[in-house]
Design a protein around this motif. Sequence first.
Motif, PDB file in Angstrom:
ATOM      1  N   VAL A  11      -9.276   7.874  10.072  1.00 47.13           N
ATOM      2  CA  VAL A  11      -9.886   7.639   8.756  1.00 47.13           C
ATOM      3  C   VAL A  11      -8.842   7.080   7.798  1.00 47.13           C
ATOM      4  O   VAL A  11      -9.109   6.132   7.044  1.00 47.13           O
ATOM      5  CB  VAL A  11     -10.483   8.952   8.187  1.00 47.13           C
ATOM      6  CG1 VAL A  11     -10.953   8.747   6.744  1.00 47.13           C
ATOM      7  CG2 VAL A  11     -11.641   9.427   9.058  1.00 47.13           C
ATOM      8  N   LEU A  12      -7.645   7.644   7.833  1.00 46.24           N
ATOM      9  CA  LEU A  12      -6.553   7.162   6.984  1.00 46.24           C
ATOM     10  C   LEU A  12      -6.213   5.712   7.318  1.00 46.24           C
ATOM     11  O   LEU A  12      -6.044   4.877   6.412  1.00 46.24           O
ATOM     12  CB  LEU A  12      -5.323   8.058   7.171  1.00 46.24           C
ATOM     13  CG  LEU A  12      -4.013   7.579   6.518  1.00 46.24           C
ATOM     14  CD1 LEU A  12      -4.180   7.429   5.009  1.00 46.24           C
ATOM     15  CD2 LEU A  12      -2.883   8.548   6.847  1.00 46.24           C
ATOM     16  N   GLU A  51      -8.097   3.442   8.575  1.00 50.42           N
ATOM     17  CA  GLU A  51      -9.170   2.566   8.088  1.00 50.42           C
ATOM     18  C   GLU A  51      -9.033   2.312   6.592  1.00 50.42           C
ATOM     19  O   GLU A  51      -9.258   1.189   6.119  1.00 50.42           O
ATOM     20  CB  GLU A  51     -10.529   3.196   8.399  1.00 50.42           C
ATOM     21  CG  GLU A  51     -10.886   3.187   9.876  1.00 50.42           C
ATOM     22  CD  GLU A  51     -12.152   3.972  10.177  1.00 50.42           C
ATOM     23  OE1 GLU A  51     -12.781   4.468   9.206  1.00 50.42           O
ATOM     24  OE2 GLU A  51     -12.506   4.095  11.361  1.00 50.42           O
ATOM     25  N   LYS A  52      -8.659   3.335   5.844  1.00 52.21           N
ATOM     26  CA  LYS A  52      -8.482   3.178   4.396  1.00 52.21           C
ATOM     27  C   LYS A  52      -7.296   2.262   4.088  1.00 52.21           C
ATOM     28  O   LYS A  52      -7.335   1.488   3.118  1.00 52.21           O
ATOM     29  CB  LYS A  52      -8.283   4.543   3.737  1.00 52.21           C
ATOM     30  CG  LYS A  52      -9.545   5.407   3.697  1.00 52.21           C
ATOM     31  CD  LYS A  52     -10.655   4.736   2.898  1.00 52.21           C
ATOM     32  CE  LYS A  52     -11.917   5.586   2.878  1.00 52.21           C
ATOM     33  NZ  LYS A  52     -13.027   4.889   2.160  1.00 52.21           N
ATOM     34  N   THR A  62       0.849  -1.186   0.000  1.00 56.63           N
ATOM     35  CA  THR A  62       0.000   0.000   0.000  1.00 56.63           C
ATOM     36  C   THR A  62       0.889   1.242   0.000  1.00 56.63           C
ATOM     37  O   THR A  62       1.747   1.386   0.878  1.00 56.63           O
ATOM     38  CB  THR A  62      -0.916   0.032   1.244  1.00 56.63           C
ATOM     39  OG1 THR A  62      -1.727  -1.147   1.271  1.00 56.63           O
ATOM     40  CG2 THR A  62      -1.808   1.268   1.238  1.00 56.63           C
ATOM     41  N   TRP A 106     -10.371  -0.211  -7.097  1.00 55.53           N
ATOM     42  CA  TRP A 106      -9.979   0.683  -5.995  1.00 55.53           C
ATOM     43  C   TRP A 106      -9.569   2.042  -6.549  1.00 55.53           C
ATOM     44  O   TRP A 106      -8.499   2.209  -7.103  1.00 55.53           O
ATOM     45  CB  TRP A 106      -8.824   0.074  -5.208  1.00 55.53           C
ATOM     46  CG  TRP A 106      -8.308   0.967  -4.097  1.00 55.53           C
ATOM     47  CD1 TRP A 106      -7.302   1.880  -4.181  1.00 55.53           C
ATOM     48  CD2 TRP A 106      -8.773   1.019  -2.744  1.00 55.53           C
ATOM     49  NE1 TRP A 106      -7.110   2.502  -2.980  1.00 55.53           N
ATOM     50  CE2 TRP A 106      -7.995   1.996  -2.077  1.00 55.53           C
ATOM     51  CE3 TRP A 106      -9.775   0.350  -2.043  1.00 55.53           C
ATOM     52  CZ2 TRP A 106      -8.187   2.295  -0.732  1.00 55.53           C
ATOM     53  CZ3 TRP A 106      -9.968   0.653  -0.700  1.00 55.53           C
ATOM     54  CH2 TRP A 106      -9.183   1.613  -0.060  1.00 55.53           C
ATOM     55  N   ASP A 128      -1.888   4.552  -3.809  1.00 56.39           N
ATOM     56  CA  ASP A 128      -3.106   3.817  -3.469  1.00 56.39           C
ATOM     57  C   ASP A 128      -4.017   4.687  -2.604  1.00 56.39           C
ATOM     58  O   ASP A 128      -5.228   4.503  -2.588  1.00 56.39           O
ATOM     59  CB  ASP A 128      -2.767   2.531  -2.719  1.00 56.39           C
ATOM     60  CG  ASP A 128      -1.938   1.580  -3.569  1.00 56.39           C
ATOM     61  OD1 ASP A 128      -2.401   1.227  -4.671  1.00 56.39           O
ATOM     62  OD2 ASP A 128      -0.833   1.204  -3.135  1.00 56.39           O
ATOM     63  N   ILE A 129      -3.391   5.608  -1.890  1.00 48.63           N
ATOM     64  CA  ILE A 129      -4.127   6.556  -1.044  1.00 48.63           C
ATOM     65  C   ILE A 129      -3.410   7.901  -1.119  1.00 48.63           C
ATOM     66  O   ILE A 129      -2.176   7.953  -1.027  1.00 48.63           O
ATOM     67  CB  ILE A 129      -4.174   6.088   0.431  1.00 48.63           C
ATOM     68  CG1 ILE A 129      -4.873   4.724   0.550  1.00 48.63           C
ATOM     69  CG2 ILE A 129      -4.883   7.125   1.307  1.00 48.63           C
ATOM     70  CD1 ILE A 129      -4.755   4.104   1.931  1.00 48.63           C
ATOM     71  N   PRO A 151      -8.548   6.907  -2.528  1.00 47.84           N
ATOM     72  CA  PRO A 151      -9.252   7.967  -1.793  1.00 47.84           C
ATOM     73  C   PRO A 151      -8.321   9.132  -1.505  1.00 47.84           C
ATOM     74  O   PRO A 151      -7.095   8.960  -1.440  1.00 47.84           O
ATOM     75  CB  PRO A 151      -9.684   7.271  -0.495  1.00 47.84           C
ATOM     76  CG  PRO A 151      -8.684   6.174  -0.318  1.00 47.84           C
ATOM     77  CD  PRO A 151      -8.298   5.723  -1.694  1.00 47.84           C
ATOM     78  N   ILE A 197      -7.626  11.738   1.360  1.00 48.89           N
ATOM     79  CA  ILE A 197      -7.907  12.008   2.767  1.00 48.89           C
ATOM     80  C   ILE A 197      -7.345  13.370   3.160  1.00 48.89           C
ATOM     81  O   ILE A 197      -6.211  13.704   2.819  1.00 48.89           O
ATOM     82  CB  ILE A 197      -7.282  10.926   3.676  1.00 48.89           C
ATOM     83  CG1 ILE A 197      -7.632   9.521   3.175  1.00 48.89           C
ATOM     84  CG2 ILE A 197      -7.706  11.119   5.125  1.00 48.89           C
ATOM     85  CD1 ILE A 197      -9.092   9.219   3.181  1.00 48.89           C
ATOM     86  N   GLU A 223      -8.615  -1.159   4.604  1.00 50.60           N
ATOM     87  CA  GLU A 223      -9.533  -1.495   3.514  1.00 50.60           C
ATOM     88  C   GLU A 223      -8.775  -1.863   2.248  1.00 50.60           C
ATOM     89  O   GLU A 223      -9.147  -2.801   1.535  1.00 50.60           O
ATOM     90  CB  GLU A 223     -10.480  -0.314   3.225  1.00 50.60           C
ATOM     91  CG  GLU A 223     -11.586  -0.113   4.234  1.00 50.60           C
ATOM     92  CD  GLU A 223     -12.429   1.102   3.891  1.00 50.60           C
ATOM     93  OE1 GLU A 223     -12.469   1.483   2.695  1.00 50.60           O
ATOM     94  OE2 GLU A 223     -13.025   1.677   4.815  1.00 50.60           O
ATOM     95  N   HIS A 224      -7.716  -1.111   1.962  1.00 49.59           N
ATOM     96  CA  HIS A 224      -6.936  -1.378   0.751  1.00 49.59           C
ATOM     97  C   HIS A 224      -6.279  -2.744   0.827  1.00 49.59           C
ATOM     98  O   HIS A 224      -6.272  -3.496  -0.166  1.00 49.59           O
ATOM     99  CB  HIS A 224      -5.872  -0.293   0.549  1.00 49.59           C
ATOM    100  CG  HIS A 224      -5.056  -0.501  -0.684  1.00 49.59           C
ATOM    101  ND1 HIS A 224      -3.777  -1.020  -0.651  1.00 49.59           N
ATOM    102  CD2 HIS A 224      -5.347  -0.309  -1.997  1.00 49.59           C
ATOM    103  CE1 HIS A 224      -3.311  -1.121  -1.885  1.00 49.59           C
ATOM    104  NE2 HIS A 224      -4.229  -0.693  -2.720  1.00 49.59           N
TER     105      HIS A 224
END
Length: 324
Positions: A239-240, A242-243, A159, A217, A184-185, A220, A222, A246-247
């Motif tokens: 929140v980060l 959690e993402k 990730t 995917w 990825d984020i 996101p 953030i 999730e990834h």
Amino acid sequence: MEEVKRILEGDVRMASRLIRNLEDNIPGAKETVKKVFPYTGKAHVVGITGSPGAGKSTLTDGIIASVRRKGKTVGVLAVDPTSPFTGGAILGDRCRMQRHAEDPGVFVRSLASRGAMGGLSKAIGDSIHVLDAMGKDMIIVETVGAGQQEVDIINHAHTVIVVLVPGMGDAIQAIKAGIMEIADIFVINKADREGAGKLYAEVNMMLDMSPSFPGGWRPPVIMTKNIYDPHQFAQDVEVLAEKIEEHYKMLIENNILGERQRRKALYELNEALRGYILEPILDELVRTGEFSQMVEQLVAKEADPYTLAEEVARRYMNGKVSVC
């Protein structure tokens, strides 16, 4: 082997010593990595990259806290700039994670970039294996912050998080550096600054132009705000976190994790071949002075680099070389 046994048991001192020996190319260090390699492949490797001053270390500190609250262990490899005096790491990143210094579930190690391109240290791949063998659930690799060269992290991480900051021209730099392709984020840090909304819109606009996303995917974006408001910052980092989780689940459920592991294996094999084949040849050429002679030939236009390289290859490969 006692050294391997202690690393598998999570011995911090032994792991630190091995990583130091890997950085310094101490004989025997690679042999230990060979023995711990079969015990690797279980950790979630997260890469954090972005421009210098983007707040990568502060975000890493927050992610560590979030992961530890879930009862998981964390290893951090913070690649710092190299000291011009000692050749070691300037421990700026490590200083920002001091609150985890006494936590036995957290291992933080700084590595010096030592001029390596891509924002990483040459020892980073093997160091990841060491932390993986120690049993760390998550390994965070924070790059040095080298600007447009920061894409090598894709060869090590499952990730990849790209950190941007308003007012630094990051959206334009991202396009130039190809960072859009590896993220990825996305995190827009210091999002209380002017221009955060504009940067958010620009990043999403660039994502809209992408024809497809692996596994469906869409990275996101953030927003993390002022660190001086600890409660708000902690919520944003949660929140980060959690993402990130999730990834990783998406990679597993869509059989993409195996693809990333194969990419990592391909990169490591290429690097190992380079280390065992190319570097000894280069060292020999430098030691004998032949390398300098070849450079002078090129400068004088008495030869071209391809002919010289072909001659060296034929000599060291017993003539078994095909000309491109």
